[in-house]
Design a protein around this motif. Structure first.
Motif, PDB file in Angstrom:
ATOM      1  N   MET A  22       0.819  -1.210   0.000  1.00 26.71           N
ATOM      2  CA  MET A  22       0.000   0.000   0.000  1.00 26.71           C
ATOM      3  C   MET A  22       0.852   1.258   0.000  1.00 26.71           C
ATOM      4  O   MET A  22       2.045   1.220   0.271  1.00 26.71           O
ATOM      5  CB  MET A  22      -0.968   0.019   1.188  1.00 26.71           C
ATOM      6  N   VAL A  23       0.220   2.363  -0.322  1.00 27.62           N
ATOM      7  CA  VAL A  23       0.867   3.673  -0.362  1.00 27.62           C
ATOM      8  C   VAL A  23       0.635   4.355   0.975  1.00 27.62           C
ATOM      9  O   VAL A  23      -0.485   4.385   1.480  1.00 27.62           O
ATOM     10  CB  VAL A  23       0.289   4.539  -1.509  1.00 27.62           C
ATOM     11  N   PHE A  24       1.699   4.908   1.540  1.00 26.58           N
ATOM     12  CA  PHE A  24       1.633   5.625   2.813  1.00 26.58           C
ATOM     13  C   PHE A  24       2.066   7.069   2.619  1.00 26.58           C
ATOM     14  O   PHE A  24       2.971   7.346   1.823  1.00 26.58           O
ATOM     15  CB  PHE A  24       2.602   5.014   3.836  1.00 26.58           C
ATOM     16  N   GLN A  25       1.490   7.958   3.376  1.00 25.68           N
ATOM     17  CA  GLN A  25       2.038   9.299   3.506  1.00 25.68           C
ATOM     18  C   GLN A  25       3.201   9.193   4.484  1.00 25.68           C
ATOM     19  O   GLN A  25       3.307   8.214   5.228  1.00 25.68           O
ATOM     20  CB  GLN A  25       0.990  10.261   4.070  1.00 25.68           C
ATOM     21  N   VAL A  26       4.072  10.201   4.487  1.00 23.37           N
ATOM     22  CA  VAL A  26       5.178  10.218   5.443  1.00 23.37           C
ATOM     23  C   VAL A  26       5.058  11.452   6.326  1.00 23.37           C
ATOM     24  O   VAL A  26       4.634  12.518   5.871  1.00 23.37           O
ATOM     25  CB  VAL A  26       6.559  10.186   4.748  1.00 23.37           C
ATOM     26  N   LYS A  27       5.428  11.282   7.583  1.00 21.97           N
ATOM     27  CA  LYS A  27       5.350  12.400   8.527  1.00 21.97           C
ATOM     28  C   LYS A  27       6.378  13.464   8.175  1.00 21.97           C
ATOM     29  O   LYS A  27       6.089  14.648   8.184  1.00 21.97           O
ATOM     30  CB  LYS A  27       5.571  11.883   9.957  1.00 21.97           C
ATOM     31  N   ASP A  28       7.591  13.006   7.838  1.00 21.07           N
ATOM     32  CA  ASP A  28       8.683  13.920   7.500  1.00 21.07           C
ATOM     33  C   ASP A  28       9.232  13.509   6.132  1.00 21.07           C
ATOM     34  O   ASP A  28       9.799  12.419   5.995  1.00 21.07           O
ATOM     35  CB  ASP A  28       9.775  13.833   8.571  1.00 21.07           C
ATOM     36  N   PRO A  29       9.084  14.337   5.114  1.00 20.15           N
ATOM     37  CA  PRO A  29       9.560  13.973   3.766  1.00 20.15           C
ATOM     38  C   PRO A  29      11.043  13.620   3.711  1.00 20.15           C
ATOM     39  O   PRO A  29      11.473  12.917   2.796  1.00 20.15           O
ATOM     40  CB  PRO A  29       9.272  15.221   2.939  1.00 20.15           C
ATOM     41  N   ALA A  30      11.828  14.061   4.679  1.00 19.68           N
ATOM     42  CA  ALA A  30      13.262  13.754   4.685  1.00 19.68           C
ATOM     43  C   ALA A  30      13.522  12.250   4.813  1.00 19.68           C
ATOM     44  O   ALA A  30      14.574  11.769   4.376  1.00 19.68           O
ATOM     45  CB  ALA A  30      13.958  14.503   5.820  1.00 19.68           C
ATOM     46  N   ILE A  31      12.579  11.495   5.374  1.00 22.73           N
ATOM     47  CA  ILE A  31      12.824  10.057   5.497  1.00 22.73           C
ATOM     48  C   ILE A  31      12.827   9.369   4.130  1.00 22.73           C
ATOM     49  O   ILE A  31      13.388   8.290   3.991  1.00 22.73           O
ATOM     50  CB  ILE A  31      11.844   9.352   6.465  1.00 22.73           C
ATOM     51  N   LEU A  32      12.252  10.019   3.126  1.00 25.27           N
ATOM     52  CA  LEU A  32      12.265   9.433   1.785  1.00 25.27           C
ATOM     53  C   LEU A  32      13.660   9.443   1.164  1.00 25.27           C
ATOM     54  O   LEU A  32      13.939   8.673   0.249  1.00 25.27           O
ATOM     55  CB  LEU A  32      11.272  10.165   0.877  1.00 25.27           C
ATOM     56  N   ASP A  33      14.544  10.312   1.685  1.00 23.54           N
ATOM     57  CA  ASP A  33      15.921  10.358   1.193  1.00 23.54           C
ATOM     58  C   ASP A  33      16.734   9.158   1.684  1.00 23.54           C
ATOM     59  O   ASP A  33      17.809   8.885   1.148  1.00 23.54           O
ATOM     60  CB  ASP A  33      16.608  11.653   1.649  1.00 23.54           C
ATOM     61  N   LYS A  34      16.235   8.449   2.687  1.00 28.83           N
ATOM     62  CA  LYS A  34      16.962   7.314   3.265  1.00 28.83           C
ATOM     63  C   LYS A  34      16.789   6.024   2.484  1.00 28.83           C
ATOM     64  O   LYS A  34      17.518   5.069   2.719  1.00 28.83           O
ATOM     65  CB  LYS A  34      16.457   7.027   4.695  1.00 28.83           C
ATOM     66  N   VAL A  35      15.780   5.976   1.586  1.00 29.49           N
ATOM     67  CA  VAL A  35      15.426   4.699   0.963  1.00 29.49           C
ATOM     68  C   VAL A  35      15.243   4.822  -0.545  1.00 29.49           C
ATOM     69  O   VAL A  35      15.068   5.925  -1.071  1.00 29.49           O
ATOM     70  CB  VAL A  35      14.125   4.138   1.580  1.00 29.49           C
ATOM     71  N   LYS A  36      15.269   3.658  -1.207  1.00 29.05           N
ATOM     72  CA  LYS A  36      14.994   3.593  -2.641  1.00 29.05           C
ATOM     73  C   LYS A  36      14.239   2.291  -2.909  1.00 29.05           C
ATOM     74  O   LYS A  36      14.206   1.395  -2.060  1.00 29.05           O
ATOM     75  CB  LYS A  36      16.288   3.660  -3.437  1.00 29.05           C
ATOM     76  N   ALA A  37      13.618   2.191  -4.069  1.00 27.41           N
ATOM     77  CA  ALA A  37      12.877   0.990  -4.439  1.00 27.41           C
ATOM     78  C   ALA A  37      13.769  -0.240  -4.316  1.00 27.41           C
ATOM     79  O   ALA A  37      14.931  -0.218  -4.717  1.00 27.41           O
ATOM     80  CB  ALA A  37      12.337   1.128  -5.855  1.00 27.41           C
ATOM     81  N   GLY A  38      13.220  -1.287  -3.716  1.00 27.96           N
ATOM     82  CA  GLY A  38      13.960  -2.539  -3.530  1.00 27.96           C
ATOM     83  C   GLY A  38      14.567  -2.698  -2.153  1.00 27.96           C
ATOM     84  O   GLY A  38      14.940  -3.808  -1.770  1.00 27.96           O
ATOM     85  N   ASP A  39      14.695  -1.602  -1.384  1.00 33.42           N
ATOM     86  CA  ASP A  39      15.289  -1.687  -0.050  1.00 33.42           C
ATOM     87  C   ASP A  39      14.384  -2.461   0.903  1.00 33.42           C
ATOM     88  O   ASP A  39      13.166  -2.282   0.916  1.00 33.42           O
ATOM     89  CB  ASP A  39      15.506  -0.288   0.556  1.00 33.42           C
ATOM     90  N   LYS A  40      14.990  -3.317   1.710  1.00 32.68           N
ATOM     91  CA  LYS A  40      14.290  -3.980   2.810  1.00 32.68           C
ATOM     92  C   LYS A  40      14.377  -3.031   4.003  1.00 32.68           C
ATOM     93  O   LYS A  40      15.459  -2.517   4.317  1.00 32.68           O
ATOM     94  CB  LYS A  40      14.951  -5.309   3.166  1.00 32.68           C
ATOM     95  N   VAL A  41      13.242  -2.795   4.654  1.00 31.94           N
ATOM     96  CA  VAL A  41      13.194  -1.806   5.728  1.00 31.94           C
ATOM     97  C   VAL A  41      12.384  -2.305   6.921  1.00 31.94           C
ATOM     98  O   VAL A  41      11.658  -3.298   6.825  1.00 31.94           O
ATOM     99  CB  VAL A  41      12.574  -0.470   5.235  1.00 31.94           C
ATOM    100  N   ARG A  42      12.531  -1.598   8.026  1.00 33.35           N
ATOM    101  CA  ARG A  42      11.656  -1.705   9.195  1.00 33.35           C
ATOM    102  C   ARG A  42      11.093  -0.309   9.374  1.00 33.35           C
ATOM    103  O   ARG A  42      11.813   0.671   9.238  1.00 33.35           O
ATOM    104  CB  ARG A  42      12.423  -2.155  10.439  1.00 33.35           C
ATOM    105  N   PHE A  43       9.793  -0.227   9.640  1.00 33.23           N
ATOM    106  CA  PHE A  43       9.181   1.089   9.725  1.00 33.23           C
ATOM    107  C   PHE A  43       8.098   1.118  10.793  1.00 33.23           C
ATOM    108  O   PHE A  43       7.596   0.082  11.226  1.00 33.23           O
ATOM    109  CB  PHE A  43       8.602   1.496   8.358  1.00 33.23           C
ATOM    110  N   THR A  44       7.769   2.337  11.187  1.00 30.90           N
ATOM    111  CA  THR A  44       6.693   2.573  12.145  1.00 30.90           C
ATOM    112  C   THR A  44       5.641   3.411  11.444  1.00 30.90           C
ATOM    113  O   THR A  44       5.968   4.372  10.755  1.00 30.90           O
ATOM    114  CB  THR A  44       7.220   3.336  13.382  1.00 30.90           C
ATOM    115  N   ALA A  45       4.387   3.023  11.628  1.00 33.13           N
ATOM    116  CA  ALA A  45       3.273   3.769  11.037  1.00 33.13           C
ATOM    117  C   ALA A  45       2.212   3.985  12.106  1.00 33.13           C
ATOM    118  O   ALA A  45       2.071   3.188  13.034  1.00 33.13           O
ATOM    119  CB  ALA A  45       2.697   3.016   9.847  1.00 33.13           C
ATOM    120  N   GLU A  46       1.469   5.085  11.957  1.00 32.54           N
ATOM    121  CA  GLU A  46       0.382   5.380  12.891  1.00 32.54           C
ATOM    122  C   GLU A  46      -0.732   6.107  12.161  1.00 32.54           C
ATOM    123  O   GLU A  46      -0.514   6.654  11.078  1.00 32.54           O
ATOM    124  CB  GLU A  46       0.880   6.206  14.075  1.00 32.54           C
ATOM    125  N   LYS A  47      -1.900   6.085  12.763  1.00 36.30           N
ATOM    126  CA  LYS A  47      -3.028   6.816  12.187  1.00 36.30           C
ATOM    127  C   LYS A  47      -2.898   8.281  12.577  1.00 36.30           C
ATOM    128  O   LYS A  47      -2.643   8.603  13.729  1.00 36.30           O
ATOM    129  CB  LYS A  47      -4.354   6.254  12.705  1.00 36.30           C
TER     130      LYS A  47
END
Length: 118
Positions: A79-104
């Motif tokens: 699914m598609v998520f919004q991000v709280k801080d757009p700067a976190i998008l600079d940490k990743v690229k397509a194909g990366d395995k990650v651990r993440f936290t999400a909240e409503k």
């Protein structure tokens, strides 16, 4: 005999009160042993596993194929998520395995933290 009954009743009352007091927190902020350790691991435990499928910096969104997100009671899916801080998008690229936290937040599910998977 009456004195002995009175003493036994008082002993029973004090023993019950002492037991109740030892099992109550009384708002002191103290935690039973073991709970402090559980809380310290809570941030790591609330992270979900995922794989980055797409990063959209302009829209400030990330597409993740993820496992169960326990804190949201959400099964695994892509699914598609919004991000709280757009700067976190600079940490990743397509194909990366990650651990993440999400909240409503505000009617949407928002990624609040993302880290490379270990």
């Amino acid at each position: 005999m009456k004195f002995l009954k009175t003493v036994l009743i008082l002993v029973a009352l004090f023993a019950g009160a002492a037991h109740a007091q030892s099992t109550m927190n009384h708002g002191s902020g103290a935690m039973p042993m073991g709970e402090a350790k559980k809380d310290a691991a809570a941030p790591e435990a609330s992270m979900a596993d995922g794989e980055v499928r797409k990063v959209d910096k302009e829209a400030k969104k990330i597409t993740l194929k993820h496992g169960e997100i326990k804190n949201l009671d959400m099964p695994g899916m892509t699914m598609v998520f919004q991000v709280k801080d757009p700067a976190i998008l600079d940490k990743v690229k397509a194909g990366d395995k990650v651990r993440f936290t999400a909240e409503k937040a505000g009617g949407a599910i928002v990624v609040t933290d993302i880290q490379p998977a270990k």
